[in-house]
Design a protein around this motif. Structure first.
Motif, PDB file in Angstrom:
ATOM      1  N   ASN A 237      18.629  15.345  52.167  1.00  0.00           N
ATOM      2  CA  ASN A 237      18.062  14.334  53.062  1.00  0.00           C
ATOM      3  C   ASN A 237      19.079  13.779  54.058  1.00  0.00           C
ATOM      4  N   ARG A 238      20.296  14.233  53.972  1.00  0.00           N
ATOM      5  CA  ARG A 238      21.316  13.773  54.912  1.00  0.00           C
ATOM      6  C   ARG A 238      21.271  14.605  56.189  1.00  0.00           C
ATOM      7  N   LYS A 239      21.421  13.963  57.322  1.00  0.00           N
ATOM      8  CA  LYS A 239      21.492  14.683  58.590  1.00  0.00           C
ATOM      9  C   LYS A 239      22.903  15.225  58.774  1.00  0.00           C
ATOM     10  N   VAL A 240      22.967  16.535  58.987  1.00  0.00           N
ATOM     11  CA  VAL A 240      24.248  17.221  59.104  1.00  0.00           C
ATOM     12  C   VAL A 240      24.309  17.942  60.443  1.00  0.00           C
ATOM     13  N   ILE A 241      25.361  17.675  61.192  1.00  0.00           N
ATOM     14  CA  ILE A 241      25.578  18.321  62.485  1.00  0.00           C
ATOM     15  C   ILE A 241      26.667  19.378  62.324  1.00  0.00           C
ATOM     16  N   ILE A 242      26.337  20.627  62.600  1.00  0.00           N
ATOM     17  CA  ILE A 242      27.339  21.684  62.578  1.00  0.00           C
ATOM     18  C   ILE A 242      28.060  21.655  63.926  1.00  0.00           C
ATOM     19  N   ALA A 243      29.244  21.066  63.929  1.00  0.00           N
ATOM     20  CA  ALA A 243      29.987  20.932  65.180  1.00  0.00           C
ATOM     21  C   ALA A 243      30.396  22.307  65.697  1.00  0.00           C
ATOM     22  N   HIS A 244      30.079  22.578  66.958  1.00  0.00           N
ATOM     23  CA  HIS A 244      30.417  23.808  67.660  1.00  0.00           C
ATOM     24  C   HIS A 244      29.578  25.000  67.186  1.00  0.00           C
ATOM     25  N   SER A 245      28.592  24.728  66.324  1.00  0.00           N
ATOM     26  CA  SER A 245      27.628  25.744  65.878  1.00  0.00           C
ATOM     27  C   SER A 245      28.266  26.932  65.162  1.00  0.00           C
ATOM     28  N   GLY A 246      29.503  26.763  64.715  1.00  0.00           N
ATOM     29  CA  GLY A 246      30.146  27.846  63.975  1.00  0.00           C
ATOM     30  C   GLY A 246      31.179  28.628  64.747  1.00  0.00           C
ATOM     31  N   GLY A 247      31.383  28.281  66.055  1.00  0.00           N
ATOM     32  CA  GLY A 247      32.389  29.008  66.823  1.00  0.00           C
ATOM     33  C   GLY A 247      32.125  30.500  66.793  1.00  0.00           C
TER      34      GLY A 247
END
Length: 238
Positions: A134-144
């Motif tokens: 239920n936590r909002k998680v942002i994948i910074a840079h979408s994985g490069g």
């Protein structure tokens, strides 16, 4: 066109920041930087994301106090800066219990540098979203340069967002461009969020790059607005 920036830094100021935005999320990779700089940017259009120093009880308490005071609105996990070893993620995941569930997590996923043992852990991210669905998680840079793997493993999760910052600049002229296009085409547009990673990449150039991809894919104006504007509010305003 309305713009929000989900990922920028102010360590060297923002004099060269060259786009007009409604809301911004400033990320602090160091607590010292947060203490020295954050009060210069306190206004209703700015959110603050602070590094999650899970090893320190004192720093975790400081973070929680800042969250309760509505001064910190997100946390950051950065394996390379924090030098997180694989066997430390169990402690990190356990300490996340102390952070309110509504606080979004920015998980750095840009692979770079010779410190191979501290590169981002997709396995740790998988455990995180499994334990905390239920936590909002942002994948910074979408994985490069590993973007395609992150796409296949996390594209269906409604609480996971793909942040395009930095990758739009550094990878647009590489083989990863194909993966960027695939992500933009097939990930639900409600799960893609615009950011710049300024000053590590220019702001306006990334807007132009993304617009060119949208034109290539014939993405509707409404869906473009989700990526550039609305999804930010879903993460940081709800």
């Amino acid at each position: 066109m309305r713009l929000n920036d989900s990922h920028l830094h102010i360590s060297s100021g923002i004099d060269d920041y060259d786009i007009d935005i409604s809301f911004r999320n400033i990320i602090y990779n160091y607590i010292e930087e947060y203490n020295e700089e954050s009060d210069k940017y306190r206004d209703s259009s700015t959110h603050h994301t602070l590094i999650f120093d899970f090893r320190s009880t004192h720093n975790t308490k400081f973070l929680i106090d800042e969250i309760k005071a509505n001064r910190v609105h997100g946390i950051k996990i950065h394996s390379r800066i924090q030098k997180i070893l694989p066997d430390e993620y169990d402690l990190l995941l356990k300490r996340l219990n102390e952070i309110p569930e509504y606080i979004p997590i920015t998980f750095d996923a840009f692979y770079d540098g010779p410190d191979v043992m501290y590169q981002p852990s997709m396995t740790a991210l998988g455990k995180l979203v499994e334990i905390y669905p239920n936590r909002k998680v942002i994948i910074a840079h979408s994985g490069g340069y590993e973007m395609l793997k992150y796409f296949f493993h996390f594209r269906t999760l409604k609480n996971v967002y793909f942040d395009l910052s930095l990758s739009l600049h550094y990878l647009k002229d590489s083989s990863v461009k194909t993966d960027l296009i695939k992500l933009l085409k097939f990930v639900n547009k409600e799960r893609i969020i615009f950011g710049t990673d300024y000053p590590f990449a220019p702001a306006s150039g990334q807007v132009d790059t993304l617009l060119s991809f949208f034109e290539e894919l014939d993405i509707s104006k409404d869906e473009q607005d989700l990526v550039f504007y609305q999804n930010y509010l879903s993460v940081f305003k709800s």
